[in-house]
Scaffold this active site. Structure first.
Site, PDB file in Angstrom:
ATOM      1  N   GLU A  80       0.838  -1.204   0.000  1.00  0.00           N
ATOM      2  CA  GLU A  80       0.000   0.000   0.000  1.00  0.00           C
ATOM      3  C   GLU A  80       0.876   1.259   0.000  1.00  0.00           C
ATOM      4  OE1 GLU A  80       0.063  -2.551   2.045  1.00  0.00           O
ATOM      5  OE2 GLU A  80      -1.805  -2.856   3.121  1.00  0.00           O
ATOM      6  N   ALA A 177       7.904 -39.371  -5.403  1.00  0.00           N
ATOM      7  CA  ALA A 177       7.992 -39.819  -6.802  1.00  0.00           C
ATOM      8  C   ALA A 177       7.829 -41.336  -6.817  1.00  0.00           C
ATOM      9  CB  ALA A 177       9.327 -39.409  -7.396  1.00  0.00           C
ATOM     10  N   ARG A 207      11.000 -26.472  -4.910  1.00  0.00           N
ATOM     11  CA  ARG A 207      12.110 -26.175  -3.991  1.00  0.00           C
ATOM     12  C   ARG A 207      12.326 -24.674  -3.864  1.00  0.00           C
ATOM     13  NH1 ARG A 207      16.817 -30.636  -5.445  1.00  0.00           N
ATOM     14  NH2 ARG A 207      15.648 -32.452  -4.694  1.00  0.00           N
ATOM     15  N   GLU A 287      10.734 -34.169   1.148  1.00  0.00           N
ATOM     16  CA  GLU A 287      10.896 -35.225   0.140  1.00  0.00           C
ATOM     17  C   GLU A 287      11.222 -36.483   0.936  1.00  0.00           C
ATOM     18  OE1 GLU A 287      13.466 -34.126  -3.140  1.00  0.00           O
ATOM     19  OE2 GLU A 287      12.427 -32.233  -3.446  1.00  0.00           O
ATOM     20  N   PRO A 290       9.959 -43.774   3.013  1.00  0.00           N
ATOM     21  CA  PRO A 290       8.775 -44.375   3.630  1.00  0.00           C
ATOM     22  C   PRO A 290       8.630 -44.100   5.134  1.00  0.00           C
ATOM     23  CG  PRO A 290       9.907 -45.937   2.204  1.00  0.00           C
ATOM     24  CD  PRO A 290      10.774 -44.733   2.273  1.00  0.00           C
TER      25      PRO A 290
HETATM   26 ZN    ZN Z   1       0.893  -2.573   6.059  1.00  0.00          ZN
END
Ligand code: ZN
Length: 317
Positions: A80, A177, A207, A287, A290
């Site tokens: 602003e 993946a 990333r 990433e 398991p």
């Molecule tokens: Zn502000």
């Protein structure tokens, strides 16, 4: 006769409001484009864009953009302020409308409250794309909020910031993946690169969007990844390696430069993410292998799950 007049009057009002909201959406969409320019330079703060418009239709002379700005870097002036600064003739600000993708601040932070400045320059209408969870108490009467698809986009743009503020933890994106037949590794657990070049590029985009990237020790040992941003231009995220059993070698690629956190103390995931949020980290891309994936799922710490299916097949033995 009176009834006819009243329904005619309401119809006119509705037409006016739908025309106004279409105009509001049009300008908000432009403000949103400006907001995106802030990118990760503003993190963990929100990306915000602002437009100043004078003389909307329904008033004489039509609509005209007289100023624009966006939040450019963390700690810097808000959107602003930059938009107001960009207006050449300050007298034009009297009676103007401000479009801003996130509600203006009314508290003292790193900079003074934007709402004070907005009121002092004579802007009479403030249209916002999303609410700021930081802002408490009654809102000034000149503030209105849009709704619909553009408002949704405004909220979506700052999902990292909103999660960080309201949940006191980063937004967590999990990327996995798999092979075409749904395996995450070879039969002996060995690392196989499943994804295409286009998918790899997308991963690197992810990333660059997140402030940090997290992996478990198993991933570092089997893949030896560098976890940097390649294929596209972008900032490397902070690399976080979970290694409570101290199994990762000092020579691993993830330790190549200083931008990493090696977590060797056993810490519950919820605590760890809270600590990361306290350090100003609002987004983490995980990433996982398991084990880490199962732990995240168990404690409900997955905000977005991205599964990339490659074209290779592993097959059953
Ligand atoms: Zn502000």
């Amino acid at each position: 006769m009176r009834k006819v007049f009243i329904s005619w009057y309401f119809m006119k009002c509705q037409i006016f409001h739908s025309r106004m909201s279409k105009i509001d959406d049009k300008f908000m969409a432009q403000a949103l484009k400006l907001a995106v320019l802030g990118g990760r330079s503003v993190a963990p703060n929100p990306m915000v864009g602002a437009l100043i418009v004078k003389n909307l239709p329904g008033r004489p002379a039509g609509d005209r953009i007289i100023g624009k700005g966006w939040h450019q870097k963390f700690g810097g002036p808000h959107a602003e302020v930059n938009a107001i600064k960009s207006v050449r003739c300050k007298a034009d600000l009297r009676g103007a409308t401000l479009y801003v993708t996130l509600e203006p601040c009314r508290h003292f932070g790193k900079t003074p409250p934007c709402m004070n400045l907005i009121e002092s320059v004579g802007i009479t209408r403030v249209v916002c794309g999303s609410r700021d969870p930081f802002q408490k108490g009654r809102r000034p009467s000149e503030i209105t909020f849009i709704s619909g698809p553009i408002a949704k986009k405004c909220r979506e743009l700052n999902k990292f910031f909103f999660t960080w503020v309201t949940r006191k933890r980063p937004y967590i994106t999990v990327k996995i993946a798999t092979s075409a037949d749904g395996f995450v590794a070879g039969h002996n657990g060995e690392h196989i690169h499943f994804t295409s070049r286009a998918q790899d590029k997308y991963v690197h985009q992810l990333r660059a969007q997140h402030q940090a990237i997290m992996v478990g020790s198993g991933t570092v040992i089997s893949d030896n990844p560098s976890l940097t941003v390649r294929y596209i231009i972008g900032k490397d995220p902070l690399r976080i390696i979970l290694d409570s059993r101290k199994r990762v070698s000092k020579n691993a690629k993830v330790f190549k430069n200083k931008n990493y956190l090696h977590i060797t103390k056993r810490t519950p995931l919820k605590t760890l993410f809270r600590q990361l949020a306290a350090r100003g980290i609002a987004s983490v891309l995980v990433e996982p292998g398991p084990t880490l994936y199962a732990s995240l799922k168990k404690v409900g710490l997955i905000d977005a799950l991205i599964v990339l299916k490659g074209s290779k097949k592993i097959g059953l033995v």
